[in-house]
Design a protein around this motif. Structure first.
Motif, mmCIF file in Angstrom:
data_model
loop_
_atom_site.group_PDB
_atom_site.id
_atom_site.type_symbol
_atom_site.label_atom_id
_atom_site.label_comp_id
_atom_site.label_asym_id
_atom_site.label_seq_id
_atom_site.Cartn_x
_atom_site.Cartn_y
_atom_site.Cartn_z
ATOM 1 N N LEU B 109 0.835 -1.199 0.000
ATOM 2 C CA LEU B 109 0.000 0.000 0.000
ATOM 3 C C LEU B 109 0.873 1.254 0.000
ATOM 4 O O LEU B 109 0.596 2.232 -0.721
ATOM 5 N N GLY B 110 1.955 1.208 0.787
ATOM 6 C CA GLY B 110 2.866 2.346 0.815
ATOM 7 C C GLY B 110 3.454 2.610 -0.565
ATOM 8 O O GLY B 110 3.561 3.758 -0.999
ATOM 9 N N LYS B 111 3.788 1.534 -1.266
ATOM 10 C CA LYS B 111 4.339 1.681 -2.614
ATOM 11 C C LYS B 111 3.320 2.342 -3.538
ATOM 12 O O LYS B 111 3.647 3.233 -4.331
ATOM 13 N N ILE B 112 2.075 1.869 -3.442
ATOM 14 C CA ILE B 112 1.032 2.438 -4.299
ATOM 15 C C ILE B 112 0.918 3.935 -4.041
ATOM 16 O O ILE B 112 0.856 4.751 -4.957
ATOM 17 N N ALA B 113 0.938 4.296 -2.753
ATOM 18 C CA ALA B 113 0.757 5.696 -2.402
ATOM 19 C C ALA B 113 1.931 6.522 -2.902
ATOM 20 O O ALA B 113 1.755 7.607 -3.466
ATOM 21 N N ASP B 114 3.147 5.985 -2.730
ATOM 22 C CA ASP B 114 4.326 6.759 -3.106
ATOM 23 C C ASP B 114 4.442 6.933 -4.607
ATOM 24 O O ASP B 114 5.092 7.864 -5.084
ATOM 25 N N SER B 115 3.817 6.032 -5.364
ATOM 26 C CA SER B 115 3.920 6.161 -6.818
ATOM 27 C C SER B 115 3.145 7.374 -7.320
ATOM 28 O O SER B 115 3.353 7.822 -8.440
ATOM 29 N N GLY B 116 2.217 7.888 -6.526
ATOM 30 C CA GLY B 116 1.453 9.054 -6.953
ATOM 31 C C GLY B 116 0.432 8.744 -8.027
ATOM 32 O O GLY B 116 -0.151 9.661 -8.621
ATOM 33 N N GLU B 117 0.162 7.460 -8.272
ATOM 34 C CA GLU B 117 -0.792 7.065 -9.316
ATOM 35 C C GLU B 117 -2.175 7.651 -9.058
ATOM 36 O O GLU B 117 -2.891 8.022 -9.988
ATOM 37 N N ALA B 118 -2.529 7.760 -7.789
ATOM 38 C CA ALA B 118 -3.870 8.242 -7.480
ATOM 39 C C ALA B 118 -4.092 9.649 -8.015
ATOM 40 O O ALA B 118 -5.184 9.989 -8.478
ATOM 41 N N GLY B 119 -3.075 10.488 -7.949
ATOM 42 C CA GLY B 119 -3.261 11.872 -8.370
ATOM 43 C C GLY B 119 -2.917 12.104 -9.829
ATOM 44 O O GLY B 119 -3.527 12.960 -10.478
ATOM 45 N N SER B 120 -1.958 11.380 -10.327
ATOM 46 C CA SER B 120 -1.591 11.623 -11.722
ATOM 47 C C SER B 120 -1.349 10.298 -12.414
ATOM 48 O O SER B 120 -0.316 9.664 -12.231
ATOM 49 N N SER B 121 -2.327 9.868 -13.173
ATOM 50 C CA SER B 121 -2.168 8.640 -13.926
ATOM 51 C C SER B 121 -1.635 9.005 -15.311
ATOM 52 O O SER B 121 -1.382 10.167 -15.616
ATOM 53 N N ALA B 122 -1.487 7.979 -16.131
ATOM 54 C CA ALA B 122 -0.891 8.220 -17.438
ATOM 55 C C ALA B 122 -1.752 9.157 -18.274
ATOM 56 O O ALA B 122 -1.230 9.948 -19.068
ATOM 57 N N LEU B 123 -3.047 9.096 -18.120
ATOM 58 C CA LEU B 123 -3.928 9.860 -18.996
ATOM 59 C C LEU B 123 -4.549 11.066 -18.321
ATOM 60 O O LEU B 123 -5.274 11.825 -18.951
ATOM 61 N N PHE B 124 -4.311 11.211 -17.010
ATOM 62 C CA PHE B 124 -5.003 12.289 -16.317
ATOM 63 C C PHE B 124 -4.141 12.790 -15.170
ATOM 64 O O PHE B 124 -3.585 12.000 -14.400
ATOM 65 N N GLN B 125 -4.065 14.086 -15.071
ATOM 66 C CA GLN B 125 -3.338 14.673 -13.958
ATOM 67 C C GLN B 125 -4.293 15.565 -13.195
ATOM 68 O O GLN B 125 -4.809 16.539 -13.745
ATOM 69 N N SER B 126 -4.484 15.212 -11.959
ATOM 70 C CA SER B 126 -5.392 16.030 -11.176
ATOM 71 C C SER B 126 -4.707 17.345 -10.814
ATOM 72 O O SER B 126 -3.534 17.335 -10.425
ATOM 73 N N PRO B 127 -5.421 18.454 -10.959
ATOM 74 C CA PRO B 127 -4.819 19.732 -10.563
ATOM 75 C C PRO B 127 -4.549 19.785 -9.065
ATOM 76 O O PRO B 127 -3.772 20.612 -8.613
ATOM 77 N N ARG B 128 -5.217 18.886 -8.309
ATOM 78 C CA ARG B 128 -5.050 18.943 -6.857
ATOM 79 C C ARG B 128 -3.999 17.961 -6.343
ATOM 80 O O ARG B 128 -3.897 17.737 -5.141
ATOM 81 N N ARG B 129 -3.271 17.334 -7.261
ATOM 82 C CA ARG B 129 -2.472 16.173 -6.859
ATOM 83 C C ARG B 129 -1.391 16.482 -5.833
ATOM 84 O O ARG B 129 -0.896 15.585 -5.171
ATOM 85 N N GLU B 130 -1.035 17.755 -5.721
ATOM 86 C CA GLU B 130 0.028 18.088 -4.773
ATOM 87 C C GLU B 130 -0.373 17.762 -3.344
ATOM 88 O O GLU B 130 0.453 17.469 -2.496
ATOM 89 N N LYS B 131 -1.682 17.841 -3.117
ATOM 90 C CA LYS B 131 -2.132 17.654 -1.744
ATOM 91 C C LYS B 131 -2.386 16.165 -1.512
ATOM 92 O O LYS B 131 -3.454 15.637 -1.827
ATOM 93 N N ARG B 132 -1.387 15.494 -1.037
ATOM 94 C CA ARG B 132 -1.580 14.064 -0.816
ATOM 95 C C ARG B 132 -0.780 13.616 0.388
ATOM 96 O O ARG B 132 0.092 14.344 0.888
ATOM 97 N N TRP B 133 -1.123 12.376 0.814
ATOM 98 C CA TRP B 133 -0.419 11.813 1.951
ATOM 99 C C TRP B 133 0.671 10.889 1.452
ATOM 100 O O TRP B 133 0.509 10.223 0.420
ATOM 101 N N SER B 134 1.719 10.788 2.236
ATOM 102 C CA SER B 134 2.813 9.903 1.826
ATOM 103 C C SER B 134 2.415 8.458 2.086
ATOM 104 O O SER B 134 1.445 8.164 2.793
ATOM 105 N N GLY B 135 3.229 7.555 1.541
ATOM 106 C CA GLY B 135 2.991 6.132 1.759
ATOM 107 C C GLY B 135 3.052 5.771 3.225
ATOM 108 O O GLY B 135 2.326 4.890 3.690
ATOM 109 N N PHE B 136 3.891 6.499 3.941
ATOM 110 C CA PHE B 136 4.010 6.226 5.379
ATOM 111 C C PHE B 136 2.672 6.428 6.080
ATOM 112 O O PHE B 136 2.195 5.565 6.825
ATOM 113 N N VAL B 137 2.051 7.575 5.792
ATOM 114 C CA VAL B 137 0.782 7.872 6.459
ATOM 115 C C VAL B 137 -0.279 6.863 6.050
ATOM 116 O O VAL B 137 -1.054 6.345 6.880
#
Lengths: 560, 425
Positions: B109-137
């Motif tokens: 799960l930490g790896k998934i979070a750290d990859s940032g896939e949730a905020g910016s996938s290959a086809l879409f970049q969320s304008p809000r993606r900066e605001k995210r939690w680290s894999g640790f959290v």
């Protein structure tokens, strides 16, 4: 943590969203695309890719509904109805398929007569019998048995009765108590001459035979008349009184079962006697009858002794009214039925009570010992046994009288006719029972057929069809061998199969499931799914037609 | 909490803390594991540890584990648990295994979070993606979620499925489609329903292929990976056959899930329904329920094509509600993935209601179950009503997350609408 901000701001979290999304708020808002001025009220035109995507989404749902949902719906809710031979089943229950005929073969043994004379006598007797008989279902067929020197007639299953003609002083007849043999003595001069067309001996034999089989005939005709046999072979001449006594007798006897469970109980109101020689007594006095009944019924036996058992009525002299409450059903451990077999209870109650029998009520069940025992219809017998107060062990000898009473009551409870010698009564019982089972199986078949016709939505599993076809095969064989030994076996199988088919578990559950219930099942469950699906499809189709029309208009404009 | 340097030491501390907490619960409260194993909220007929022990006992005595109709889990659990020292004498090894599985899941799960896939996938970049939690959290939220802890202490075998799914997603995000497919096959082998995650997972793998090994043709990529899944399952099934000596395990494990033959109450919506169902309609409505469960896969995958991880998250939420035998373990998996969307939380509208409902049902569910089963002063409707509310809370969360994600996408298309109230038509 995450939820704090939206929680604090309630339902309008978007108000401060620009703060968290600097890239968007950086886009200069007052620099709108050209559509904005017109979209103050109207949303911008959807992109074609969005339209296509929505079509795909709706299609993906409908693909599952059409490709998986509909076949599964069809597969799981179609009702499997095995083919039942309905017309034949109804024919059986209407009695059209089988004409119950009981051809009884009577062989005549006339060792003292010449072949020619005997033949002649036989012909005349048969004529006389046919003249007397008014019920076509019950035939007596005479045949001449080859002269044998031995006393014992051949034991062959096809013959119901053997008549031994013995020369003697006067015309008399005696029924052999141990074998199906009717001994008739005749004076030598009563042999008819070959040319005469009537003979007093022949008439005598015929009337003797008829009286021997009168009860069987009456019972069978009663059975047939109470069932739905069409009136053309319904026997005539059953007087209402005879019918009433027969119906009384039928209600007294237990329903046919291949096995009966006999429970012998010794009840005593005090501490004594505490044991009884019941096993020896049963072996001695009852076993022979059970053995001869064994082709028709099996019996299982258990016994019990119950001390300090108080009867329901404590009177010294029991009146007729007391008898029904004598059994202390609440306290006496008389289980209604052990296993699948119906139980017949035989109770010996140690006590010196007597039964008051008014002369008028002497027509009750027993012919003897009216004062000590009574029969409870379809249940069993109670015998009051007076014993000296200090008896600890009831001997087999003491039990003789009770057991003989029980035996005769057992015959009555199993429906054995009352007249004639024991072998005759038993063979008659076999025939009566096969007729009874045949009719019951037929009527069950008819009920099943009517049920299948009346409820077109009931499912009929393959097992039921199997049961029906087995029933019909065995019924046919039983019908063909009604008088014979196999008839009972086949009728027994047929009845069991018919009952099994009728009470098929999966069908019983559906008996009370009317079609209206289906609406109640489908609408609340599928409505919430169906409405969004349908509305989505309708909107999509509408939008598609609109686009098509617009495109056509555009092209028309271009052409202009 | 947001951002913050995550050092190796802090991560190790987190895992150690989670492990120690679990070990402490196992050892300091010896009655707790048994209590939680018996709870219907944690143990379902297809994941119960008690049933696993029954199957294990039969297996170790050379009787088919599926005799007796109690054990409904995958046959490969049996050799795994037989290898461990006997649970009766050395329970600590079983505890350690379950803790390890939880930690492995958290790592994925930490790896998934750290990859940032949730905020910016290959086809879409969320304008809000900066605001995210680290894999640790996010790993911490997963590891210290009471539902996760309860599942671990209750030793439900669904933790293995959870771990397999998380690893499948983690591998897909890190551009290892083969490993992702193998992990998904294990998940599908253990619990069957993860197979429905295959379409969005394929898309995720496709989007995150490493450039040096990229397969440009989508169809070929899909076919290859489906072949991987089929062949892995094609190895697992014969292995199970060898272990149990018959194909009996298929109807006993997957058949039970498909036909719902065990009607033990659980927090799902199926059991009550099929207790009341007319027999003649039973098979039809089984099919309807299964189709309902699976029909979301296609629609969501197409609609949110640009963010396959969102589809996976939403599907896991839907499965946690509409599965035949759901438990809080499924909810904990869904709740583990939800914090990945920290950036769209401000767009969600019902967070308070959802949190309130989930807390409310968490306390009232066991209470009503007690009233029904032990106190006898309630009936089945009490418990079922609470499971309905629980389902309502989760479906609200699924809907709200969907709304937030779609709004996020929409605001990229229509920047002028940012911050405006919208109305659904």
């Amino acid at each position: 943590m995450a939820a704090r901000r939206p929680l604090a701001k309630g339902a309008t979290p978007d108000v401060d969203s620009p703060k968290s999304t600097p890239p968007i708020s950086a886009v200069p808002a007052p620099n709108p695309p050209e559509t904005v001025s017109t979209t103050r009220k109207q949303p911008p035109v959807e992109k074609p890719s969005d339209i296509r995507r929505r079509t795909w989404v709706i299609l993906s749902f409908w693909l599952i509904v059409v490709c998986l949902g509909l076949p599964i719906w069809w597969e799981t809710t179609t009702i499997y109805r095995a083919n039942l031979p309905l017309t034949e089943m109804l024919e059986w229950s209407d009695g059209k398929a089988c004409r119950p005929v009981f051809p009884l073969r009577i062989s005549i043994q006339a060792n003292a007569l010449h072949e020619q004379e005997a033949q002649n006598l036989l012909r005349l007797t048969q004529h006389a019998l046919d003249d007397l008989n008014d019920f076509s279902g019950h035939h007596l067929r005479l045949q001449l048995s080859p002269p044998t020197v031995e006393h014992a007639p051949r034991e062959d299953g096809g013959t119901a009765l053997t008549i031994r003609l013995i020369p003697g002083e006067a015309t008399t007849s005696t029924l052999d108590p141990y074998a199906p043999i009717l001994d008739i003595t005749y004076p030598p001069n009563s042999i008819p001459s070959p040319t005469s067309s009537s003979s007093s001996l022949a008439t005598y034999v015929a009337s003797q035979l008829r009286s021997t089989f009168a009860e069987e005939q009456a019972i069978i005709s009663y059975l047939l008349s109470s069932d739905s046999v069409p009136s053309d072979h319904r026997p005539q001449g059953l007087t209402p009184e005879a019918a009433e006594s027969l119906s009384k007798r039928t209600t007294r006897s237990l329903k046919y079962a291949p096995t009966y469970h006999l429970t012998f109980s010794l009840f005593t109101s005090g501490p004594l006697p505490s044991s009884w020689d019941i096993e020896a007594a049963i072996d001695e006095y009852m076993k022979p009858v059970l053995d001869v009944l064994s082709p028709i019924h099996n019996f299982t036996i258990d016994t019990q002794v119950q001390l300090y058992a108080t009867p329901g009525v404590q009177n010294q002299v029991l009146t007729k009214e007391d008898l029904s409450s004598f059994i202390n059903a609440a306290e006496w451990p008389l289980s209604p039925s052990i296993g699948g077999a119906p139980t017949i209870n035989f109770i010996v109650f140690v006590g010196n009570q007597t039964i008051l029998t008014a002369p008028m009520e002497n027509t009750e069940t027993e012919t003897y010992h009216t004062s000590q025992s009574w029969l409870i219809p379809q249940w069993g017998t109670v015998y009051l046994l007076p014993l000296p107060a200090d008896t600890t062990q009831v001997s087999a000898e003491t039990l003789k009288q009770p057991l003989l009473t029980f035996t005769s009551h057992l015959l009555s409870l199993t429906g054995t006719p009352q007249s004639g010698s024991l072998p005759l009564r038993l063979s008659t019982l076999a025939r009566i029972r096969s007729a009874d089972l045949l009719l019951r199986a037929s009527s069950t078949l008819g009920s099943l057929a009517r049920l299948a016709l009346a409820l077109p939505s009931i499912s009929i599993p393959e097992r039921v069809a199997d049961g029906v076809s087995k029933t019909m095969t065995h019924l046919r064989q039983a019908c063909d061998n009604l008088g014979g030994a196999d008839g009972l076996a086949h009728a027994r199988v047929a009845e069991a199969e018919a009952e099994r088919a009728f009470f098929e578990k999966s069908m019983v559950g559906q008996l009370y499931f009317p079609d209206e219930h289906k609406i109640a099942v489908y609408i609340p469950l599928l409505g919430p799914i169906g409405i969004p699906l349908l509305m989505g499809l309708l909107n999509e189709v509408k939008a598609w037609r609109k686009r098509k029309r617009e495109r056509a208009e555009k092209e028309a404009k271009k052409k202009e | 909490m947001d951002g913050g340097k995550v050092t190796l030491g802090r991560t190790a501390g987190l895992y150690a803390g989670a492990a120690v907490l679990r070990l402490a619960l196992f050892t300091l409260f010896p009655g707790l594991p048994e209590l939680l194993t018996g709870r219907v909220e944690i143990s379902t007929p297809v994941t119960s540890f008690k049933r696993l022990q029954e199957g294990l006992f039969l297996y170790n005595h050379n009787v088919s584990p599926y005799d007796g109709g109690v054990y409904h889990q995958a046959p490969l659990f049996l050799p795994l648990f037989s290898l461990l020292p006997s649970f009766a004498s050395w329970p600590i090894f079983t505890y350690l295994l379950y803790i390890a599985v939880d930690l492995l899941g958290a790592a994925a799960l930490g790896k998934i979070a750290d990859s940032g896939e949730a905020g910016s996938s290959a086809l879409f970049q969320s304008p809000r993606r900066e605001k995210r939690w680290s894999g640790f959290v996010i790993a911490a939220v997963f590891l210290f979620n009471p539902f996760t802890i309860a599942t671990c202490i209750g030793r439900s075998t669904s933790v293995f499925t959870t771990c397999a799914i998380l690893h499948a997603i983690a591998k897909a995000v890190s551009g290892a489609p083969f490993s992702a497919m193998v992990a998904l096959s294990f998940g599908a082998y253990l619990s069957m329903y993860p197979l429905l995650l295959l379409p969005p997972l394929l898309l995720l793998c496709y989007d995150r292929q490493r450039p040096e090994r990229a397969m440009p043709s989508g169809l070929r990529f899909a076919a290859t990976n489906v072949c991987v899944v089929v062949s892995v399952l094609g190895v697992l099934f014969p292995m199970s056959y060898l272990i149990t000596g018959s194909w009996e395990f298929l109807p006993a494990t997957y058949g039970v899930q498909l036909t719902l033959s065990d009607l033990t109450p659980n927090i799902g919506l199926w059991w009550y329904f099929f207790i009341e169902m007319f027999d003649s309609f039973r098979s039809f409505f089984l099919a309807v329920f299964w189709l309902h469960l699976s029909c979301y896969v296609g629609g969501l995958t197409i609609r949110i094509r640009r963010q396959p991880l969102v589809v996976l998250t939403l599907l896991l939420g839907i499965f946690a509600i509409f599965k035949p035998y759901p438990s809080i373990s499924d909810s904990s998996l869904f709740l583990a993935l939800v914090p990945l969307y920290r950036h769209v939380f401000p767009l969600m509208r019902y967070t308070f209601v959802i949190a309130a409902i989930i807390i409310y049902t968490t306390f009232l569910g066991p209470a009503f179950y007690h009233l029904w089963i032990y106190a006898g002063s309630g009936n089945a409707n009490f418990f079922y009503a609470i499971t309905l509310v629980w389902g309502l809370g989760q479906s609200l969360l699924v809907c709200d997350l969907t709304f937030a994600v779609l709004r996020d996408e929409w605001e990229v298309e229509r920047p002028e609408m940012v911050g405006k109230e919208i109305r659904q038509i």
